[in-house]
Design a protein around this motif. Sequence first.
Motif, PDB file in Angstrom:
ATOM      1  N   HIS A  54      -9.569  16.230  -4.466  1.00 33.53           N
ATOM      2  CA  HIS A  54      -8.353  16.305  -3.658  1.00 33.53           C
ATOM      3  C   HIS A  54      -9.017  16.895  -2.137  1.00 33.53           C
ATOM      4  CE1 HIS A  54      -8.122  20.268  -5.014  1.00 33.53           C
ATOM      5  NE2 HIS A  54      -7.914  20.687  -3.878  1.00 33.53           N
ATOM      6  N   ASP A  55      -9.931  17.625  -2.148  1.00 32.02           N
ATOM      7  CA  ASP A  55     -10.704  18.197  -0.895  1.00 32.02           C
ATOM      8  C   ASP A  55     -11.212  17.165  -0.045  1.00 32.02           C
ATOM      9  OD1 ASP A  55      -9.512  20.904  -1.327  1.00 32.02           O
ATOM     10  OD2 ASP A  55     -11.477  21.474  -2.407  1.00 32.02           O
ATOM     11  N   LEU A  56     -11.782  16.222  -0.979  1.00 35.93           N
ATOM     12  CA  LEU A  56     -12.709  15.197  -0.298  1.00 35.93           C
ATOM     13  C   LEU A  56     -11.930  14.075  -0.023  1.00 35.93           C
ATOM     14  CD1 LEU A  56     -15.597  15.661  -2.978  1.00 35.93           C
ATOM     15  CD2 LEU A  56     -15.616  16.498  -0.633  1.00 35.93           C
ATOM     16  N   ILE A  57     -11.001  13.554  -0.637  1.00 32.97           N
ATOM     17  CA  ILE A  57     -10.286  12.351  -0.386  1.00 32.97           C
ATOM     18  C   ILE A  57      -9.090  12.525   0.331  1.00 32.97           C
ATOM     19  CG2 ILE A  57      -9.457  10.187  -1.344  1.00 32.97           C
ATOM     20  CD1 ILE A  57     -12.462  10.388  -1.805  1.00 32.97           C
ATOM     21  N   PRO A  58      -8.520  12.344   1.573  1.00 31.78           N
ATOM     22  CA  PRO A  58      -7.710  12.864   2.006  1.00 31.78           C
ATOM     23  C   PRO A  58      -6.123  12.908   1.760  1.00 31.78           C
ATOM     24  CG  PRO A  58      -9.074  11.940   3.971  1.00 31.78           C
ATOM     25  CD  PRO A  58      -9.512  11.558   2.357  1.00 31.78           C
ATOM     26  N   LEU A  59      -5.953  11.897   1.015  1.00 32.64           N
ATOM     27  CA  LEU A  59      -4.480  11.722   0.439  1.00 32.64           C
ATOM     28  C   LEU A  59      -4.258  11.665  -0.987  1.00 32.64           C
ATOM     29  CD1 LEU A  59      -3.436   8.643   2.846  1.00 32.64           C
ATOM     30  CD2 LEU A  59      -2.990  11.231   2.985  1.00 32.64           C
ATOM     31  N   CYS A  60      -5.509  12.210  -1.763  1.00 29.75           N
ATOM     32  CA  CYS A  60      -5.533  12.454  -3.083  1.00 29.75           C
ATOM     33  C   CYS A  60      -4.780  14.038  -3.445  1.00 29.75           C
ATOM     34  CB  CYS A  60      -6.597  12.611  -3.823  1.00 29.75           C
ATOM     35  SG  CYS A  60      -7.534  11.089  -3.993  1.00 29.75           S
ATOM     36  N   LEU A  91       0.877  -1.332  -0.017  1.00 30.24           N
ATOM     37  CA  LEU A  91      -0.007  -0.026  -0.094  1.00 30.24           C
ATOM     38  C   LEU A  91       0.858   1.219   0.068  1.00 30.24           C
ATOM     39  CD1 LEU A  91      -2.801  -1.344   2.671  1.00 30.24           C
ATOM     40  CD2 LEU A  91      -2.817  -1.186   0.212  1.00 30.24           C
ATOM     41  N   THR A  92       0.635   2.106  -0.888  1.00 27.94           N
ATOM     42  CA  THR A  92       1.716   3.160  -0.992  1.00 27.94           C
ATOM     43  C   THR A  92       1.124   4.437  -0.332  1.00 27.94           C
ATOM     44  OG1 THR A  92       0.346   4.099  -2.938  1.00 27.94           O
ATOM     45  CG2 THR A  92       1.965   2.717  -3.684  1.00 27.94           C
ATOM     46  N   HIS A  93       0.245   4.327   0.399  1.00 30.26           N
ATOM     47  CA  HIS A  93      -0.336   5.519   1.143  1.00 30.26           C
ATOM     48  C   HIS A  93      -0.180   5.273   2.788  1.00 30.26           C
ATOM     49  CE1 HIS A  93      -2.035   6.710  -2.399  1.00 30.26           C
ATOM     50  NE2 HIS A  93      -2.310   7.964  -1.954  1.00 30.26           N
ATOM     51  N   LEU A  94       0.803   4.430   3.017  1.00 28.29           N
ATOM     52  CA  LEU A  94       1.377   4.278   4.503  1.00 28.29           C
ATOM     53  C   LEU A  94       2.561   4.138   4.543  1.00 28.29           C
ATOM     54  CD1 LEU A  94      -1.091   0.864   5.325  1.00 28.29           C
ATOM     55  CD2 LEU A  94      -1.514   3.274   5.898  1.00 28.29           C
ATOM     56  N   SER A  95       3.083   4.983   5.438  1.00 27.06           N
ATOM     57  CA  SER A  95       4.701   5.130   5.914  1.00 27.06           C
ATOM     58  C   SER A  95       5.066   3.563   6.521  1.00 27.06           C
ATOM     59  CB  SER A  95       4.795   6.036   6.816  1.00 27.06           C
ATOM     60  OG  SER A  95       4.253   5.591   8.345  1.00 27.06           O
ATOM     61  N   PRO A  96       6.455   3.381   6.530  1.00 31.25           N
ATOM     62  CA  PRO A  96       6.833   2.315   6.882  1.00 31.25           C
ATOM     63  C   PRO A  96       6.198   1.774   8.410  1.00 31.25           C
ATOM     64  CG  PRO A  96       8.646   3.548   6.044  1.00 31.25           C
ATOM     65  CD  PRO A  96       7.399   4.443   6.209  1.00 31.25           C
ATOM     66  N   SER A  97       5.905   2.946   9.082  1.00 32.07           N
ATOM     67  CA  SER A  97       5.369   2.607  10.470  1.00 32.07           C
ATOM     68  C   SER A  97       3.775   2.509  10.639  1.00 32.07           C
ATOM     69  CB  SER A  97       5.938   3.638  11.513  1.00 32.07           C
ATOM     70  OG  SER A  97       5.256   4.980  11.065  1.00 32.07           O
ATOM     71  N   GLY A  98       3.350   2.504   9.155  1.00 29.02           N
ATOM     72  CA  GLY A  98       1.746   2.161   9.173  1.00 29.02           C
ATOM     73  C   GLY A  98       0.808   3.666   9.480  1.00 29.02           C
ATOM     74  N   ALA A 120      -0.519   7.195   7.688  1.00 31.74           N
ATOM     75  CA  ALA A 120      -1.045   7.640   6.653  1.00 31.74           C
ATOM     76  C   ALA A 120       0.057   8.566   6.002  1.00 31.74           C
ATOM     77  CB  ALA A 120      -2.470   8.418   6.758  1.00 31.74           C
ATOM     78  N   ASP A 121       0.016   8.515   4.698  1.00 33.06           N
ATOM     79  CA  ASP A 121       1.322   9.465   4.040  1.00 33.06           C
ATOM     80  C   ASP A 121       1.021   9.377   2.611  1.00 33.06           C
ATOM     81  OD1 ASP A 121       3.719  10.353   4.022  1.00 33.06           O
ATOM     82  OD2 ASP A 121       4.686   8.493   3.123  1.00 33.06           O
ATOM     83  N   MET A 122       0.880  10.713   2.222  1.00 33.94           N
ATOM     84  CA  MET A 122       0.774  11.292   1.134  1.00 33.94           C
ATOM     85  C   MET A 122       1.869  10.763   0.048  1.00 33.94           C
ATOM     86  SD  MET A 122      -0.382  14.708  -0.441  1.00 33.94           S
ATOM     87  CE  MET A 122      -1.328  14.955  -2.014  1.00 33.94           C
ATOM     88  N   VAL A 123       1.793  10.215  -1.145  1.00 32.96           N
ATOM     89  CA  VAL A 123       2.855   9.656  -1.839  1.00 32.96           C
ATOM     90  C   VAL A 123       3.562  10.761  -2.618  1.00 32.96           C
ATOM     91  CG1 VAL A 123       3.279   8.135  -4.069  1.00 32.96           C
ATOM     92  CG2 VAL A 123       1.692   7.635  -2.415  1.00 32.96           C
ATOM     93  N   ASP A 124       4.796  10.744  -2.532  1.00 32.97           N
ATOM     94  CA  ASP A 124       5.675  11.762  -3.211  1.00 32.97           C
ATOM     95  C   ASP A 124       5.514  11.297  -4.902  1.00 32.97           C
ATOM     96  OD1 ASP A 124       7.351  13.522  -4.345  1.00 32.97           O
ATOM     97  OD2 ASP A 124       8.948  12.896  -2.965  1.00 32.97           O
ATOM     98  N   GLN A 179       1.604  13.563 -12.984  1.00 35.14           N
ATOM     99  CA  GLN A 179       2.491  12.544 -12.292  1.00 35.14           C
ATOM    100  C   GLN A 179       1.619  11.525 -11.539  1.00 35.14           C
ATOM    101  OE1 GLN A 179       4.786  15.860 -10.878  1.00 35.14           O
ATOM    102  NE2 GLN A 179       6.517  14.798 -11.487  1.00 35.14           N
ATOM    103  N   THR A 180       0.246  11.658 -11.609  1.00 40.39           N
ATOM    104  CA  THR A 180      -0.499  10.610 -10.815  1.00 40.39           C
ATOM    105  C   THR A 180      -1.847  10.804 -11.697  1.00 40.39           C
ATOM    106  OG1 THR A 180      -1.224  10.131  -8.700  1.00 40.39           O
ATOM    107  CG2 THR A 180      -1.409  12.443  -9.416  1.00 40.39           C
ATOM    108  N   GLY A 181      -2.515   9.427 -11.285  1.00 42.95           N
ATOM    109  CA  GLY A 181      -3.768   9.028 -12.251  1.00 42.95           C
ATOM    110  C   GLY A 181      -4.916   9.804 -11.765  1.00 42.95           C
ATOM    111  N   VAL A 182      -6.128   9.747 -12.534  1.00 42.53           N
ATOM    112  CA  VAL A 182      -7.170  10.511 -12.335  1.00 42.53           C
ATOM    113  C   VAL A 182      -8.450   9.477 -12.019  1.00 42.53           C
ATOM    114  CG1 VAL A 182      -6.468  12.652 -13.623  1.00 42.53           C
ATOM    115  CG2 VAL A 182      -7.420  10.499 -15.041  1.00 42.53           C
ATOM    116  N   GLU A 183      -8.242   8.158 -11.521  1.00 44.65           N
ATOM    117  CA  GLU A 183      -9.330   7.435 -11.075  1.00 44.65           C
ATOM    118  C   GLU A 183     -10.158   7.927 -10.275  1.00 44.65           C
ATOM    119  OE1 GLU A 183      -5.532   4.717 -12.155  1.00 44.65           O
ATOM    120  OE2 GLU A 183      -5.996   6.604 -11.090  1.00 44.65           O
ATOM    121  N   MET A 184      -9.668   8.559  -9.186  1.00 49.57           N
ATOM    122  CA  MET A 184     -10.396   9.013  -8.227  1.00 49.57           C
ATOM    123  C   MET A 184     -11.372  10.215  -8.702  1.00 49.57           C
ATOM    124  SD  MET A 184      -9.904   6.910  -5.848  1.00 49.57           S
ATOM    125  CE  MET A 184     -11.018   7.610  -4.510  1.00 49.57           C
TER     126      MET A 184
END
Length: 163
Positions: free
Chosen positions: A70-76, A4-11, A13-17, A108-113
């Motif tokens: 991006h205002d509705l889905i926290p990590l978009c 899962l790309t939206h989790l940091s190594p410690s679990g 929530a993390d926005m993907v770079d 640089q990122t998809g538009v599925e959401m």
Amino acid sequence: MPDLTHLSPSGEADMVDVSGKATTERVAVAEGRIVMQRATLELALSGNAKKGDVFAVARIAGIMAAKKTHDLIPLCHPLALTKISVDLEPDPVLPGILVRASAKVLGQTGVEMEALTAVSVACLTIYDMLKAVDRGMRIEAIALVEKTGGKSGAWTRGRALPA
């Protein structure tokens, strides 16, 4: 299953770079439907709903929602969308309205959401505009249909959504 790309190594929530990803044209298409009584569909088609033109308002709501994903889905990521389309097709067999949205970006990122959000909010808007006459409407089968672009390439749903 991929990591899962939206989790940091410690679990956490993390926005993907995405800064290291290539800028490519990315397109996503999503669809869903709202099922209603036949008389409710006829009211929507007549243009005589108390709240106004159901189709026009739902289309605009879907477009606006895609722009605000991006205002509705926290990590978009906020995206500079280049195109959003929302198509609504009356289906007397359901009876109901089929909603299909397409989102496009050079990024640089998809538009599925964004496509999924457009469909969801268009369906919710239809519900809101017609709920006074049909509270039993059902929003169903919201799903990604296809996506192109990016490192993972093209993807298409392998089967039709259930009828």
